[in-house]
Every structure is written in C-alpha cells, then in structure tokens.
Design an enzyme around this catalytic site. Structure first.
Site, PDB file in Angstrom:
ATOM      1  CE1 TYR A 136      54.609  28.167  42.450  1.00 20.62           C
ATOM      2  CE2 TYR A 136      54.349  29.562  44.379  1.00 20.62           C
ATOM      3  CZ  TYR A 136      53.851  28.604  43.520  1.00 20.62           C
ATOM      4  OH  TYR A 136      52.612  28.085  43.747  1.00 20.62           O
ATOM      5  CG  ASP A 162      60.895  28.116  46.777  1.00 20.22           C
ATOM      6  OD1 ASP A 162      60.862  26.927  47.130  1.00 20.22           O
ATOM      7  OD2 ASP A 162      59.905  28.726  46.343  1.00 20.22           O
ATOM      8  CE  LYS A 185      53.316  23.008  45.455  1.00 21.61           C
ATOM      9  NZ  LYS A 185      54.169  24.115  45.101  1.00 21.61           N
TER      10      LYS A 185
HETATM   11  C1  LIG Z   1      54.012  25.468  45.210  1.00 17.20           C
HETATM   12  C2  LIG Z   1      55.236  26.244  45.428  1.00 17.20           C
HETATM   13  C3  LIG Z   1      55.305  27.240  46.393  1.00 17.20           C
HETATM   14  C4  LIG Z   1      54.098  27.686  47.184  1.00 17.20           C
HETATM   15  O1  LIG Z   1      53.491  26.734  47.961  1.00 17.20           O
HETATM   16  P1  LIG Z   1      51.937  26.818  48.328  1.00 17.20           P
HETATM   17  O2  LIG Z   1      51.825  25.947  49.513  1.00 17.20           O
HETATM   18  O3  LIG Z   1      51.201  26.334  47.127  1.00 17.20           O
HETATM   19  O4  LIG Z   1      51.620  28.250  48.648  1.00 17.20           O
HETATM   20  C5  LIG Z   1      56.496  27.896  46.564  1.00 17.20           C
HETATM   21  N1  LIG Z   1      57.573  27.602  45.819  1.00 17.20           N
HETATM   22  C6  LIG Z   1      57.546  26.652  44.881  1.00 17.20           C
HETATM   23  C7  LIG Z   1      58.781  26.381  44.096  1.00 17.20           C
HETATM   24  C8  LIG Z   1      56.381  25.950  44.637  1.00 17.20           C
HETATM   25  O5  LIG Z   1      56.346  25.036  43.668  1.00 17.20           O
END
Ligand SMILES: *Cc1c(COP(=O)(O)O)cnc(C)c1O
Length: 409
Positions: free
Chosen positions: A123, A195, A220
């Site tokens: 990311y 992640d 998400k």
């Molecule tokens: C959106 C996202 C993040 C970060 O999340 P936020 O809550 O928007 O800071 C981290 N890793 C991935 C893969 C993402 O899609």
C-alpha cells in the site's frame, strides 16, 4: 486483550460470538445482559480510594480501568474479538486508522540502524513510511519483488530485522508465497508482519502461516459501511508486548463510538464477505470473456495470477479485484469509469456499495514488474473494482453499458 480461544467454531459463528463477555454486556450484581457492550465514553476512571489509585500505577494490564487512553469495555471487547479470530494471536491493539496501525506495528519492531524489507506491492502509504518517517529515524527500507524468492533470499542474506508483506497487493493483486518468505525471513531472525486488509481478520491465518502479526485496516471490511476509520494490529505474545508499549507511548486510542461501530460491522463480516466474493467471482469471470479486457487480476478466479497460492493459503476472499484494459488510451478508461452508474468513484473499499478506481500500479513500485508477467506489456491501464452487496446481475449490466459507451466515442 485476551488470547485467541482456539475453539473450533466456524467463522460465521465466531464473528457473532467473539468478545461478548457477560461482564461487558451486563451490570454487576444484576441478572441478564444486553447483546452489545455499552459505549463507555470515558476519560477519567474513578478509584475507590488512594490505595486503589496507587495500586493502579503498579500494573499495566489489559481489561482494567486506569485512564481513558487504556480504553474501556467497548474497546476491550473489539480487541478481544479480533484476537479470538486470529489463531495463535495473543492480543490486539487498536489505532485511529489502518495507516496508524502500520506505523504502530513497524515502529514496534525496528530501531535506528535496522533494515526493513517491504514488499514492492505494498500500500502506497506503507512505502512512504519506509522512505520517509522510518528513514529519518535511521531505518533503511529496501523493497523486494514478492514473487521472486531468489532475490528475496539474497536480500535477506544481507541482513534484515523486519519484513513487511501484503497479499494480495491491493492494486496489483499478485499473491506471494507467504510460508516460503516467512521461512527465509526466519533464517535471518527478522520479524514478519503482514498487511491483512484484503482477506480481513477471517480470510488468512497469518500467524499460523508463521507471521508474528497482522495489520488490518478495519476501515475496510470490518467497518463495512464506509463510515468508519480504524486500524488494528494483532500479534503473538512477543509482538503484542511491543505493540502495546509503542502504542501507549504514541498515545494511540480509538473512540468508544467507533469501536462500537466496528463491533457492529464485525457481526455481519462473514455474510458480507461471502456475498461480495461470490459476486466478485461472477463479475471477474464475465470480465475475462470481454474483448475490452486484457487480463483479470482476481486471485479467486481459476487461472488468474496468484490463484494457486490463494487457494492453498487463504480461507476466504472478498469483493476487491482489478483488471487491465486492452486500450492504452487513458481517455477511453475515463469514459468507461465515468459511464458507470452503480459504481462510485473513490478511494477505500470493503463497504456495502460498489466502487471503481483507475489504477496505475507502476508508479507505486520500484522492483517488481507491471503489468504482471504474461500480460501484454503495452497494456498498463488498470481498473480496480470493489464489489459491494448489490445484485451482481445489475453490476454486470452496468459494466456492459459502460464498455459500450467507452467504445462508442
Ligand atoms: C486502506 C488500506 C490501508 C489503510 O487504512 P486506512 O484506515 O485508510 O488508513 C492499509 N492497507 C491497505 C491494503 C489498505 O487498502
């Protein structure tokens, strides 16, 4: 909070039951309870007397009142739920966003002079953290192609204290061989973080596969309704102690209102992900037969890049995937996206509503190839779809009319 319980319940049952301790949903001394923990809005926690105040300073434990920054039952319930969903985990720390969780996790494992290896499909803000904040703190970040085990072996041999993975990449969707990368990282004694936002807390047993901990953007899938920002890091006991210490020093805390929203989202996570995955697979299949599409990047799709590793290592999917257009005309891509009526245009994903986004993974990578091997190298225009809970037949009809408008101009 609280170790994963190891109980062998199915995921759909677990997301409904985890974190609902009677002492968090009832009133002490009164029979009965409510279903969800109350929203405990609190900064000050009151002590019975001076002795209790002094005793409170001697311990720094989960699940005890101290002061608002250490949370209250609403946040504890969410932490415990996330920990119990991750086999092998010891505890979870919450952060105000997914990016804050990535920062909190990385700052827990590296120190000046260390080398951090970050997957090239990470990311974008993760990359920036390596090249920015961590660099100013004297940590060297090197990027690696997640599909090139030999190159990774050579890099690890130069020495590394931590490795950061992301699978599948959230723009390019390649799936790395997690156990193989973990094994190489272990030889060097490096921490391994992943992640886990794409599979979410239920779609990949990352600690069982050898990682020390996972980072989730709860923004998400767990939030699930596009109205919440939050992140979490879940780890083994060794990692969790560091996560907690670092988060306390950084003053990381989430509001109980947001924690309650995240808990509400969590209860329907499994049905939402199942519906999204089924729809995404049907749409990916349909796209793979379209003349406008050069390649579909959906690990859940038989024959797509990363499908075999996804099938071997993951226990769930989701509605997020990409495809590459045959045209190299950015205006054509814009016509296609602008013609969509049921897809919003915007960042983030994992909500109940579908989204479309033009992507250019090449600008966010430095060593791994884009487009992926096997795809015509002149085709570089990506589109990312986050499939929501709408009826997939309507979404397909919308994509079809948008392709027609793209071609007509
Ligand atoms: C959106 C996202 C993040 C970060 O999340 P936020 O809550 O928007 O800071 C981290 N890793 C991935 C893969 C993402 O899609």
């Amino acid at each position: 909070m609280a170790k994963s319980d190891g109980k062998d319940l199915k995921t759909g049952t677990k997301v409904v039951t985890v974190g609902r301790r009677p002492e968090w949903t009832g009133i002490p001394g009164q029979p009965g309870a409510v279903v969800n923990p109350a929203v405990w809005r609190a900064s000050t926690h009151l002590y019975e007397d001076s002795a209790a105040l002094a005793e409170g300073l001697r311990t720094n434990e989960d699940g005890r009142f101290f002061y608002g920054r250490r949370g209250s039952p609403t946040q504890w319930a969410l932490c415990e739920a996330l920990t119990q969903l991750e086999p092998g985990a010891h505890g979870t720390v919450l952060y105000p966003s997914g990016v804050a969780a990535i920062a909190g996790a990385l700052l827990s494992v590296v120190k000046p002079g260390d080398t951090l290896l970050v997957t090239d499909n990470a990311y974008d803000p993760t990359r920036n953290m390596g090249m920015g904040l961590l660099k100013t703190f004297g940590v060297e970040t090197k990027f690696f192609d997640p599909l090139d085990l030999n190159a990774f072996r050579a890099l690890v041999a130069e020495g590394a204290q931590a490795v950061f993975l992301e699978a599948p990449g959230s723009l390019s969707f390649e799936v790395c061989d997690i156990p193989a990368l973990v094994a190489l990282a272990r030889e060097a004694g490096a921490w391994v973080l992943i992640d886990n936002t794409w599979p979410g807390p239920t779609g990949l047993r990352a600690i069982e596969l050898g990682c020390d901990g996972t980072v989730n953007a709860l923004t998400k899938h767990v939030g699930g309704h596009s109205d919440l920002m939050m992140g979490a890091a879940t780890g083994t006991e060794r990692l969790y102690r560091r996560l907690r210490r670092t988060a306390q020093q950084l003053g990381q805390v989430v509001s109980p209102d947001d924690a309650a929203l995240a808990l509400r989202g969590l209860r329907t996570l499994e049905v939402r992900l199942q519906r999204e995955s089924e729809s995404a697979l049907a749409i990916a299949q349909w796209l793979s037969e379209r003349p406008e599409v050069e390649a579909v990047l959906c690990p859940m799709l038989d024959g797509a890049p990363g499908h075999d590793l996804w099938k071997r290592d993951f226990v769930g999917g989701c509605g997020l995937f990409g495809f590459v257009l045959k045209t190299d005309d950015p205006d054509a891509r814009a016509r296609f996206i602008d013609a969509l009526e049921l897809f919003g245009i915007g960042y983030s994903w994992g909500g109940f509503e579908s989204l479309a986004l033009p992507t250019n993974p090449a600008k966010d990578r430095s060593v791994a190839s884009w487009p992926p091997v096997g795809v015509d190298p002149t085709c570089t225009l990506g589109v990312r779809l986050s499939i929501g809970l709408e009826d997939p037949a309507d979404l397909i009809a919308d994509l079809k009319q948008a392709f027609e408008k793209m071609e007509r101009a």
